[in-house]
Each structure stands twice: as C-alpha cells, then as structure tokens.
Design an enzyme around this catalytic site. Structure first.
Site, PDB file in Angstrom:
ATOM      1  N   HIS A  85       9.888   1.674 -20.974  1.00  0.00           N
ATOM      2  CA  HIS A  85      10.126   1.058 -19.664  1.00  0.00           C
ATOM      3  C   HIS A  85       9.069   0.022 -19.328  1.00  0.00           C
ATOM      4  CE1 HIS A  85      13.140   4.079 -18.994  1.00  0.00           C
ATOM      5  NE2 HIS A  85      12.267   5.057 -19.081  1.00  0.00           N
ATOM      6  N   HIS A 110       0.013  -0.561 -15.564  1.00  0.00           N
ATOM      7  CA  HIS A 110       1.162  -0.999 -16.368  1.00  0.00           C
ATOM      8  C   HIS A 110       1.718  -2.286 -15.775  1.00  0.00           C
ATOM      9  CE1 HIS A 110       2.951   1.498 -13.157  1.00  0.00           C
ATOM     10  NE2 HIS A 110       3.824   0.505 -13.133  1.00  0.00           N
ATOM     11  N   HIS A 129       0.560  -2.861 -11.950  1.00  0.00           N
ATOM     12  CA  HIS A 129       0.415  -1.749 -11.007  1.00  0.00           C
ATOM     13  C   HIS A 129      -0.702  -0.825 -11.481  1.00  0.00           C
ATOM     14  CE1 HIS A 129       4.844  -2.262  -9.596  1.00  0.00           C
ATOM     15  NE2 HIS A 129       4.004  -3.055  -8.954  1.00  0.00           N
ATOM     16  N   THR A 196       8.549   2.732  -8.040  1.00  0.00           N
ATOM     17  CA  THR A 196       9.619   1.749  -8.282  1.00  0.00           C
ATOM     18  C   THR A 196      10.491   2.157  -9.462  1.00  0.00           C
ATOM     19  OG1 THR A 196       8.307   0.351  -9.761  1.00  0.00           O
ATOM     20  CG2 THR A 196       8.157  -0.118  -7.386  1.00  0.00           C
ATOM     21  N   THR A 197      10.256   3.356  -9.977  1.00  0.00           N
ATOM     22  CA  THR A 197      11.081   3.897 -11.066  1.00  0.00           C
ATOM     23  C   THR A 197      11.519   5.302 -10.671  1.00  0.00           C
ATOM     24  OG1 THR A 197       9.080   4.741 -12.157  1.00  0.00           O
ATOM     25  CG2 THR A 197       9.888   2.581 -12.872  1.00  0.00           C
TER      26      THR A 197
HETATM   27 ZN    ZN Z   1       5.100  -0.224 -11.744  1.00  0.00          ZN
END
Ligand code: ZN
Length: 245
Positions: A85, A110, A129, A196-197
C-alpha cells in the site's frame, strides 16, 4: 445428527474466514478502491459511516496562537518496508512529539503520491505521514508535503534501498535524518481526523505542516512506479470540523 454436524462445521469454517480475510483486500484501484472500503468488511464500516474522516481539503482555517511543535529526534536503526500500500520506514524509539501535554513517540513514516490532504484546493505531488503514538495508543499524524524541485538527500537514503516487491524489507545502511527531512519552519494546521486507510479509525490528531520539503521528479516517479498506481484516498467531508492555524 450427521447433517447438523456438517452445518456446524460449515458455519465454523465461514466464521473463521470472515475473521481472518478482510485485512488483505483493500486497495486503490478496481472494486477494492476507496469508495468501497466501508463495504469490504464490517471492520471497515467507519470508512463509510465516519464523520471525522481523513484526508481533507484545508480551506477555511481559524487563526489561533497555538504552541510551537515540540519535537525531538534521535538517529537510530531504520527498516524500510514495501507493504503493498505504501513504502514505510519503521523507526526505533527516541523521536517524540509533545502536544496537549501528552508525549507521543514516532512509530513509522510512509508516503502517498499524489498528496492525500489538499491545501486550499491544491494537491502536492507527494505527502509523508509521520505516525506518532502515546502510551494509551492514541495517534497523532504529522503530514509533510513535497513539492517537485531539488533532489532530497534524506529521501535518497531511503530511496536507494526501496524494496520493489510487496512484503520485502531492508535495513537502511544510512538512516534518514528526520529533522533534516523537515522544513526549517514548522507552522502547521491542526484538526481531528482518521486513518486514511482501512479501518479508517477516528480520533487521530492531524498536524499538517504549512511549509513543504522538496523532492526531485525522479524521486517522486520512483516511488510511484514501485507502487504501480496512486495511493491517495480522496478528500472527505469536513462535517463541521474546525481547522486551526
Ligand atoms: Zn498515510
């Protein structure tokens, strides 16, 4: 009796599948794209029903006199991971953030390309982030935008060992100096949001830095090509949330 036993066996099998499978199945493209995350698993329902979701477009902000960011840094061993991801760098203890009189410790940072948050309607080519956690498990994410410009020497330390295959990792021979990766000025926007995931958990404190760092077109393209596609969730409704500056 025998028939009932088969039914029970089938039920147990399907329950155990439901408990173990969902985490694997979200993505940014096709039927597992961000619009569908909330339907992929009951565990992901907040992605659909949440009212404080991230990312957002930072548009109307309230000027306040908030404290400066209190950050400390410590150079130590770092591990880079391609988790399918994103590309993530896990760090050792010793990098801290103090906010609301609480101490948070950096876990990992990340990247997303293009950016997830927007500032005044504008996307940036990349966003990092920095994920901090306190002793209760509460999260604060510090977001850093990148503009396209000069090559970034700190990114280069990670990029030269970026794992190409999903699931592969490497120990960085040169650790990224996070202080040097950040801009000199640390003005920021602050608001409440979520991961956000999936599972899109809320109650995350968001700090979006107003100044950008730079990355070269080649550095941004290398990340994008190893991901094979964009890895940014679309911006989410504010629903009355306040952004302070
Ligand atoms: Zn992120």
């Amino acid at each position: 009796m025998k028939f009932n036993a088969i039914i029970v066996a089938l039920m147990v099998t399907s329950l155990s599948c439901a408990a173990t499978e969902p985490a694997l199945h979200w993505g940014y493209e096709g039927e597992n794209n961000p619009e569908n995350w909330g339907h992929l698993s009951p565990e992901f329902s907040t992605c659909e029903t949440g009212k404080n979701q991230s990312p957002i477009n930072i548009e109307h902000v309230f000027k306040t006199h908030h404290d400066k960011l209190k950050l400390t840094f410590k150079l130590s061993k770092q591990e880079i991971i391609n988790n399918g991801h994103t590309i993530q760098v896990n760090v050792n203890d010793g990098n801290t953030l103090e906010i609301d009189n609480e101490l948070f410790t950096l876990q990992q940072f990340h990247f997303h390309t293009p950016s997830e948050n927007k500032i005044k309607g504008k996307y940036f080519p990349m966003e990092a982030h920095f994920v901090y956690k306190n002793k209760n498990g509460d999260l604060t994410v510090v977001a850093l935008m990148f503009n396209k410009g000069k090559p970034n020497p700190e990114l280069a330390k990670a990029w030269q060992q970026m794992p190409e295959d999903e699931g592969s990792t490497a120990t960085l021979s040169q650790s990224v100096d996070i202080k040097a990766l950040l801009p000199n000025r640390l003005d920021f926007y602050r608001f409440s949001g979520s991961l956000t995931t999936p599972p899109c958990t809320e109650g995350v404190r968001w700090i979006v830095l107003e100044q950008e760092s730079s990355a070269s077109a080649e550095q941004i393209e290398k990340f994008h090509s190893i991901m094979h596609h964009n890895n940014n969730r679309p911006t989410q409704p504010l629903n009355g949330r306040v952004i302070v500056d």
